[in-house]
Design a protein around this motif. Structure first.
Motif, PDB file in Angstrom:
ATOM      1  N   ALA A 186      -7.126  -2.631   3.941  1.00  0.00           N
ATOM      2  CA  ALA A 186      -5.864  -3.284   4.570  1.00  0.00           C
ATOM      3  C   ALA A 186      -6.140  -3.232   6.183  1.00  0.00           C
ATOM      4  N   GLN A 194      -1.013 -10.646  -0.510  1.00  0.00           N
ATOM      5  CA  GLN A 194      -0.211  -9.406  -0.448  1.00  0.00           C
ATOM      6  C   GLN A 194      -0.811  -8.248  -0.713  1.00  0.00           C
ATOM      7  N   PRO A 195      -1.298  -8.096  -1.775  1.00  0.00           N
ATOM      8  CA  PRO A 195      -1.874  -6.860  -2.365  1.00  0.00           C
ATOM      9  C   PRO A 195      -3.057  -6.062  -1.351  1.00  0.00           C
ATOM     10  N   HIS A 250       0.765   0.511  -6.845  1.00  0.00           N
ATOM     11  CA  HIS A 250      -0.656   1.009  -6.793  1.00  0.00           C
ATOM     12  C   HIS A 250      -0.730   2.099  -7.786  1.00  0.00           C
ATOM     13  N   ASP A 282      -1.540  -5.001   1.720  1.00  0.00           N
ATOM     14  CA  ASP A 282      -0.882  -3.802   1.407  1.00  0.00           C
ATOM     15  C   ASP A 282      -1.678  -2.531   1.218  1.00  0.00           C
ATOM     16  N   THR A 337       2.477  -4.257  -6.730  1.00  0.00           N
ATOM     17  CA  THR A 337       2.923  -3.465  -5.571  1.00  0.00           C
ATOM     18  C   THR A 337       3.065  -2.088  -5.946  1.00  0.00           C
TER      19      THR A 337
END
Ligand code: AMP
Ligand code: GLY
Length: 444
Positions: free
Chosen positions: A99, A77-78, A56, A81, A54
Motif C-alpha cells: 500500500a 484499488q486492491p 481481505h 487498499d 475488498t
C-alpha cells in the motif's frame, strides 16, 4: 517445478491476458479468477470464483483453503487498499506493490513529492487543499497570478480516470473546481489538489517489472484514451494500444531508464519500501526530454493485452522470482512482434450504454491469421452469459482484439481484420489505433 495454485484478482481484459499467461505456464495446478469473466472461464485449468477484492479476510481464507501459492492482482484499488500487505502478513506470496509503494498511483501528491525529492523529471506543480469555495477562489487567484494557461488540475486520490482536468481557459478551471467540490465520487479524492504545468508532446508508457532492486522493461506502448478517432471526445479507460511505440527510440528508452526508472526504484528503497510488481510509467516526450505524467502501480488496460502476448518467459516463474527478489537471475524473452489492440465498446461508453446484446464471431476473429500464421487474440472484459447461456455484452469496454505481426503495419491490419468478424448491436471502436506510430514510421 512444483505445482502452483494461483489466484488472480480482477475481471477485465487486462486480467484475461494475465490469466491466459498464467494458464500457459508450466506447473500450474489451478488458476482461480476472482471474479473473472466468461473468457477466462473458458480456459483450461481456470475457475472463476465469486470473491470480493475488498474483503481481505475472505481472500486470505480462500488462499489457505485452496493452497494458493501466488496471488496476482490486476487493478489498482486492491493494491492501494493494502491487499498485498495483508497477504504478506499471512505469508501468502503476492505479486504487486505494498500500500505504501502503491501511493505512487494512489496519491498524486505523494508521487509529486517523491519525484521532487529524487530529481525525477516531471511537470512543475503546486499542492492545494480543496474543501471549500474559499479554497477554490484561492486556487484560481494563484493560477491567475503565478501560472499560465493551459494548466492541469489533478485530484490527489484514485478517481477512475476522472480526476484529471486539462484546462485551456479560466472558465474550464472554474468548472473543474466546481466538479471537484460538487461530485460525490470526486470530493474525497480532491480534498488535496495538484495544480500542474501543462506539458506538450506525445505520450507513451513504459511497463517495468521490478522486485524492488532489479528491474526489466517488459514493453513500451501507446494508449488511446479518448473515445473518438483523432483523440476527440471524453477520456475512457483506454480504447486501444500498440507496442512498441516508435516515439520511444532506443536512445530515449535508455534516457528514461537512467533518469526515471532507476531513480524511482532506488527512491523507493530509500523510502524503505522497495517497489515490487509492475511499475507503469506514463510519460510525455517533451522537447526537454521525457517527463513523468503519472505513475501507475499495475499493468495498463488495454496495454497489458498488447505486451503480455509477446513475453515468452513462463509467467508464473516471472512472478515468483519477482516476489522472491531474484529477478536479476532472469532475462526477459520478447517475441519481437509488434502488436496492436482495439477495444470493442458499447455505444454510449464512457457514459451510459446498453447491456445484454448478443455477441457473435469471436471464434471467427480468433482464426484470422497474420502473414506469419499467428492467430488474432480476443480478450473479454464486459461480457456475461445471459439466462439462455448466450454470450452478451455486460459493460462499456466489451472485448479487446489483438493483432500481431512482424511490423506495426501488419499488426494493425491483422487486428482490424479480426475486429470485422465480431458483431454485437451498438458495437463501436476507434478506427485509428496506432495511426500516430504508423505516421512516425513513414516519416523515418
Ligand atoms: P493522468 O491520469 O495523470 O495520466 O492524466 C490523464 C491524462 O491527462 C494524461 O494521459 C494526459 O493526456 C493528460 N495530462 C495529465 N497531466 C498532464 C500534463 N501535465 N500536461 C499535459 N497533459 C497532461
Ligand atoms: N489504459 C490506461 C490505464 O490502464 O490506466
Amino acid at each position: 517445478m512444483h505445482s502452483h495454485n494461483v489466484l488472480c484478482i480482477g475481471s477485465g481484459g487486462r486480467e484475461h491476458a494475465l490469466v491466459a499467461a498464467i494458464a500457459a505456464s508450466e506447473g500450474l495446478g489451478v488458476c482461480y479468477a476472482a471474479p473473472g469473466n466468461p473468457g477466462m472461464a473458458s480456459i483450461e485449468k481456470v475457475q472463476c470464483v465469486n470473491l470480493q477484492a475488498t474483503n481481505h479476510h475472505e481472500i486470505v481464507s480462500f488462499c489457505k483453503e485452496h493452497d494458493i501459492t501466488l496471488v496476482v492482482i490486476g487493478p489498482e484499488q486492491p493494491l492501494v487498499d493494502g491487499l498485498v500487505d495483508t497477504l504478506r502478513q499471512h505469508e501468502i506470496p503476492a505479486f504487486g506493490p505494498s500500500a505504501y509503494a502503491a501511493q505512487l498511483e494512489g496519491s498524486k501528491a505523494f508521487a509529486k513529492e517523491f519525484m521532487a525529492e529524487f530529481g525525477i523529471p516531471t511537470a512543475g506543480s503546486e499542492l492545494f487543499t480543496l474543501a471549500t469555495d474559499a479554497d477554490a477562489e484561492a486556487i484560481k487567484a494563484w493560477i491567475q497570478n503565478q501560472a499560465s494557461l493551459p494548466i492541469v488540475l489533478k485530484a490527489d486520490g484514485l478517481a477512475a480516470g476522472k480526476g484529471v482536468f486539462v484546462c485551456e481557459t479560466m472558465d474550464e478551471v472554474d468548472s473543474a473546481l466546481e466538479q471537484c467540490l460538487a461530485s460525490e465520487s470526486l470530493r474525497e479524492a480532491s480534498t488535496k489538489l495538484v495544480v500542474e504545468e501543462f506539458m506538450e508532446g506525445e505520450e507513451a508508457s513504459v511497463f517495468v517489472l521490478t522486485d524492488g532492486y532489479s528491474s526489466k522493461i517488459l514493453g513500451v506502448a501507446q494508449d488511446h484514451k479518448r473515445i473518438y478517432d483523432g483523440d476527440k471526445g471524453p477520456n475512457t479507460g483506454g480504447m486501444g494500444a500498440y507496442s512498441p511505440a516508435p516515439v520511444v527510440t532506443e536512445p530515449l528508452l535508455k534516457e528514461i531508464e537512467e533518469t526515471i526508472i532507476q531513480p524511482t526504484i532506488t527512491g523507493m528503497q530509500v523510502k524503505d519500501a522497495p517497489y515490487t510488481g509492475i511499475l507503469y510509467v506514463g510519460l510525455m516526450m517533451t522537447k526537454a526530454g521525457p517527463k513523468v505524467v503519472e505513475y501507475n502501480c499495475r499493468f495498463g488496460d488495454p496495454e497489458c493485452q498488447c505486451i503480455l502476448p509477446c513475453i515468452q518467459n513462463d509467467f508464473i516463474h516471472l512472478c515468483e522470482v519477482t516476489v522472491q527478489q531474484e529477478l536479476d537471475q532472469v532475462d526477459i524473452s520478447h517475441s519481437g512482434a509488434s502488436t496492436c489492440c482495439v477495444v470493442l465498446a458499447s455505444e454510449g461508453y464512457p457514459a451510459s450504454y446498453p447491456k445484454g446484446m448478443k455477441i457473435q464471431g469471436i471464434e471467427d476473429a480468433e482464426s484470422v491469421l497474420n502473414v506469419d500464421g499467428d492467430k488474432a487474440i480476443v480478450y473479454h472484459a464486459g461480457t456475461a452469459f445471459n439466462e439462455d447461456g448466450a454470450l452478451v455484452t455486460n459493460g462499456g469496454r466489451v472485448l479487446t482484439v489483438v493483432g500481431q505481426g512482424s511490423s506495426l503495419q501488419e499488426a494493425v491490419r491483422h487486428a482490424y481484420l479480426a475486429v470485422e468478424k465480431i458483431d454485437f448491436e451498438h458495437k463501436t471502436f476507434r478506427k485509428d489505433i496506432a495511426q500516430k506510430g504508423l505516421n512516425r514510421l513513414q516519416e523515418q
